[in-house]
Scaffold this motif. Sequence first.
Motif, PDB file in Angstrom:
ATOM      1  N   ASP A 345       0.737  -1.141   0.122  1.00  0.00           N
ATOM      2  CA  ASP A 345       0.012  -0.049  -0.128  1.00  0.00           C
ATOM      3  C   ASP A 345       0.675   1.173  -0.012  1.00  0.00           C
ATOM      4  OD1 ASP A 345      -2.089   1.745   0.579  1.00  0.00           O
ATOM      5  OD2 ASP A 345      -1.448   1.786   2.668  1.00  0.00           O
ATOM      6  N   LEU A 346       0.482   2.310  -0.749  1.00  0.00           N
ATOM      7  CA  LEU A 346       1.401   3.254  -0.890  1.00  0.00           C
ATOM      8  C   LEU A 346       0.475   4.585  -0.823  1.00  0.00           C
ATOM      9  CD1 LEU A 346       3.591   2.768  -4.113  1.00  0.00           C
ATOM     10  CD2 LEU A 346       4.338   2.659  -1.622  1.00  0.00           C
ATOM     11  N   ALA A 347      -0.487   4.439   0.024  1.00  0.00           N
ATOM     12  CA  ALA A 347      -1.759   5.437   0.077  1.00  0.00           C
ATOM     13  C   ALA A 347      -1.999   5.700   1.659  1.00  0.00           C
ATOM     14  CB  ALA A 347      -2.934   5.201  -0.574  1.00  0.00           C
ATOM     15  N   THR A 348      -2.022   4.709   2.285  1.00  0.00           N
ATOM     16  CA  THR A 348      -2.500   4.760   3.833  1.00  0.00           C
ATOM     17  C   THR A 348      -3.703   5.482   3.851  1.00  0.00           C
ATOM     18  OG1 THR A 348      -1.310   6.709   4.435  1.00  0.00           O
ATOM     19  CG2 THR A 348      -0.430   4.600   4.909  1.00  0.00           C
ATOM     20  N   ASN A 349      -3.893   6.659   4.551  1.00  0.00           N
ATOM     21  CA  ASN A 349      -5.197   7.280   4.744  1.00  0.00           C
ATOM     22  C   ASN A 349      -5.163   8.760   4.207  1.00  0.00           C
ATOM     23  OD1 ASN A 349      -6.848   5.732   6.288  1.00  0.00           O
ATOM     24  ND2 ASN A 349      -5.316   6.002   7.858  1.00  0.00           N
ATOM     25  N   THR A 350      -4.393   8.994   2.986  1.00  0.00           N
ATOM     26  CA  THR A 350      -4.147  10.230   2.448  1.00  0.00           C
ATOM     27  C   THR A 350      -5.217  10.334   1.419  1.00  0.00           C
ATOM     28  OG1 THR A 350      -2.616   9.105   0.645  1.00  0.00           O
ATOM     29  CG2 THR A 350      -1.493  10.028   2.622  1.00  0.00           C
ATOM     30  N   ALA A 351      -5.323  11.492   0.855  1.00  0.00           N
ATOM     31  CA  ALA A 351      -6.289  11.864  -0.185  1.00  0.00           C
ATOM     32  C   ALA A 351      -6.442  10.999  -1.238  1.00  0.00           C
ATOM     33  CB  ALA A 351      -6.032  13.236  -0.460  1.00  0.00           C
ATOM     34  N   GLY A 352      -7.544  10.394  -1.434  1.00  0.00           N
ATOM     35  CA  GLY A 352      -7.851   9.566  -2.537  1.00  0.00           C
ATOM     36  C   GLY A 352      -7.509   8.089  -2.331  1.00  0.00           C
ATOM     37  N   ALA A 353      -7.014   7.749  -1.179  1.00  0.00           N
ATOM     38  CA  ALA A 353      -6.934   6.325  -0.692  1.00  0.00           C
ATOM     39  C   ALA A 353      -8.183   5.649  -0.437  1.00  0.00           C
ATOM     40  CB  ALA A 353      -6.089   6.406   0.615  1.00  0.00           C
ATOM     41  N   LYS A 354      -7.902   4.413  -0.583  1.00  0.00           N
ATOM     42  CA  LYS A 354      -9.160   3.524  -0.417  1.00  0.00           C
ATOM     43  C   LYS A 354      -8.935   2.464   0.451  1.00  0.00           C
ATOM     44  CE  LYS A 354     -12.224   4.317  -4.245  1.00  0.00           C
ATOM     45  NZ  LYS A 354     -12.937   3.215  -5.440  1.00  0.00           N
ATOM     46  N   PRO A 355      -8.501   2.712   1.753  1.00  0.00           N
ATOM     47  CA  PRO A 355      -8.178   1.631   2.696  1.00  0.00           C
ATOM     48  C   PRO A 355      -9.369   0.525   3.051  1.00  0.00           C
ATOM     49  CG  PRO A 355      -8.794   3.642   4.019  1.00  0.00           C
ATOM     50  CD  PRO A 355      -8.850   4.000   2.462  1.00  0.00           C
ATOM     51  N   GLY A 356     -10.560   0.838   2.578  1.00  0.00           N
ATOM     52  CA  GLY A 356     -11.214  -0.176   2.637  1.00  0.00           C
ATOM     53  C   GLY A 356     -11.028  -1.476   1.788  1.00  0.00           C
ATOM     54  N   ILE A 357     -10.278  -1.372   0.562  1.00  0.00           N
ATOM     55  CA  ILE A 357      -9.666  -2.479   0.036  1.00  0.00           C
ATOM     56  C   ILE A 357      -8.801  -3.240   0.685  1.00  0.00           C
ATOM     57  CG2 ILE A 357      -8.292  -3.027  -1.919  1.00  0.00           C
ATOM     58  CD1 ILE A 357      -9.096  -0.355  -3.201  1.00  0.00           C
ATOM     59  N   LEU A 358      -7.818  -2.687   1.672  1.00  0.00           N
ATOM     60  CA  LEU A 358      -7.000  -3.287   2.426  1.00  0.00           C
ATOM     61  C   LEU A 358      -7.801  -4.031   3.637  1.00  0.00           C
ATOM     62  CD1 LEU A 358      -4.249  -0.520   2.801  1.00  0.00           C
ATOM     63  CD2 LEU A 358      -4.333  -2.481   1.331  1.00  0.00           C
ATOM     64  N   ALA A 373       3.684   9.329   7.436  1.00  0.00           N
ATOM     65  CA  ALA A 373       4.421   8.951   8.620  1.00  0.00           C
ATOM     66  C   ALA A 373       3.666   8.088   9.527  1.00  0.00           C
ATOM     67  CB  ALA A 373       4.916  10.405   9.369  1.00  0.00           C
ATOM     68  N   GLY A 374       2.408   7.831   9.182  1.00  0.00           N
ATOM     69  CA  GLY A 374       1.389   7.183  10.052  1.00  0.00           C
ATOM     70  C   GLY A 374       1.273   5.382   9.362  1.00  0.00           C
ATOM     71  N   VAL A 375       0.156   4.827  10.017  1.00  0.00           N
ATOM     72  CA  VAL A 375      -0.082   3.704   9.552  1.00  0.00           C
ATOM     73  C   VAL A 375      -1.469   3.658   8.939  1.00  0.00           C
ATOM     74  CG1 VAL A 375       1.621   2.261  10.869  1.00  0.00           C
ATOM     75  CG2 VAL A 375      -0.805   2.763  12.047  1.00  0.00           C
TER      76      VAL A 375
END
Length: 636
Positions: A345-358, A373-375
């Motif tokens: 994952d190269l997005a975490t919770n940044t703009a445009g991310a979809k953590p629901g996929i993970l 810098a987070g998880v």
Amino acid sequence: APAYPEARIALANLYRESGRARTAGKLCVEGLALVPNEVSLWRALGQARFAQGRGRAAWKAFKNALKLAPADGETHYNEGVALQMLHRRGLALRAYQRALALSPELIAADFNIGVIFREQGRAQAAISAFEHVLTRDPRHVAAHKALAETLLGAGRIDDWLTAFDRFEAACPDALPLAVMALEACQYRGDFAGLDRYLERLERDEFRAAGDTELADCLEELLYLLLFFDVDPEWHLSLYKRYDAVAGRVYGRPSPLPEERRPGKIRVGYLSGDLRSHVMGKMMWSAIERHDRERFELFFYSLSTASDEWTARYRGLSEHFEIIAELSEREAAKRIAADDLDLLVDLATNTAGAKPGILALKPARVQLTHVASAGVVGLSAVDFKLTDAYADLPENQQFQLETLLPMEGCVYPYGHVAPAPEHPFHRERIGIAADRIVIGGFVNQLKLSRRCLALWREILERVPNAILAVSPRSPEHRVIYGRLFSAAGIAHSRVCVVPQGRDDAENQARYNIVDFVLDPMPFGSANGSLEPLDMGVPVVTLAGRRHGERCAYSILANLGVMQTVAHSGREYVEIAVRLATDAAFRTEVAAAICNALEHSALTDMDAHTRHLERAYLEALEQRYPAALHAVRDGTDG
């Protein structure tokens, strides 16, 4: 009475509301086999398909309902929702318009029309639609939030702040308001207001309308809190809360095949930034060096944007999929079909991310890299990649993902040659030759109160120093002005350097800079790599959080530690010495230039080998069968 539809519909709704959408759908299908012209059953089936994330099946159900009852406004509305799920925006827009013609009270249709306009890039039409919703319902939380986001996206920052004030007056206890307040207060330099919202958030005084809104808010909040000095125990509690609600919102992961498909080790990269973006550019220098004899690469783009950098990534693999417009479950299903060993994952919770996929875990092992810098805050993500400097071992207790240190620096280095012709010369900008120019080319969110207090002290100690900033737009320049005023930094001590037209020109900005100050608590990775690449010293304060150790990791791997501080006092003293001791400044700059020639930081072939070994370690710990299959020669 099997054919009694009312009882069947009531039971189906109960199943759907309790998370058993598949059972609800089955019950409706069985009922329709008995009474195929029962419109209520078609509507209930459509709702069940919504809950399953099956937009096409929902659309079919609502179309059948409309054949039986074409004058029902709510069914037209639901058809619009299904079409919107399928990104058939024009048809969805017309369905909502029909719904409003039949049932003018359907505010949700008005709201969704605004969402479609925004997705189509029609900002002013979207703003008008959201304003119309608020005229009808001044306490419509989603409309307040959407209006503000549209204004901010259009660069209308003052209007965005006015919309925030209106939101605050109408919905003072809404969780989406509190999340927005963190940015609004920061942009205004209102640190007292920021503290009040952080304290109320920590006391859990704000409310979400439901699980979906809670998940959305937490995804934003978990990222925004990286910019502020907050209790790591509270941050951990939010990760745990998000992990719990994500399971309810996105559902349980689908089981993966027991047997691994033969082949090389399959590694997928999930990102919205496989394009001309700092993340895509930073990762390129590592990814392009992958051992293609051993690793098969897959790319999943969360953005529909495509440019020359996207073409580069496409050129690395036959497997490049744009999944930006798929739902989380549809995207997870698409990724799972590739039978990945590891998803990065190269997005975490940044703009445009979809953590629901993970959350749906479409790969056997999942790892998050350097997007922030987070998880992510999901137990479904196995590892957070780091290195020996970027995280202290104690940080493990404040996150769900397991720290996975790689050898060398976790941040990839990439050289950018400065433009030979550029406008960044002191005499052109009007900077006197005897001035010390301190670089502060950072996002305004990174200018925390603690950071600005230290910067002000440095400027007070060095009367001939000025701070150089580089706002993205005239509107952002106003934000920097507010922040400096709030911190007691006179505008005469600040120099505004325009953005370059491309990366090469931006790199050339460092020609006028004597040294750079790294912000805190969310330090700069790229903002440290850029000046170091130009031989410009970077002063950093190594703290305990990952965000406070990015530049420290980079400098430690470079082998230049003279500008690493371990307290605020030391941070100021190092900066003052660089400003007042030309010999020391020259010494540090020379050490940087020498290290760039032969340090571990700049050896990108070695970096990628270290990265690959970390990936193999992740598989060894969580899915050794992949490694065994390759070792045993069953990779085809």
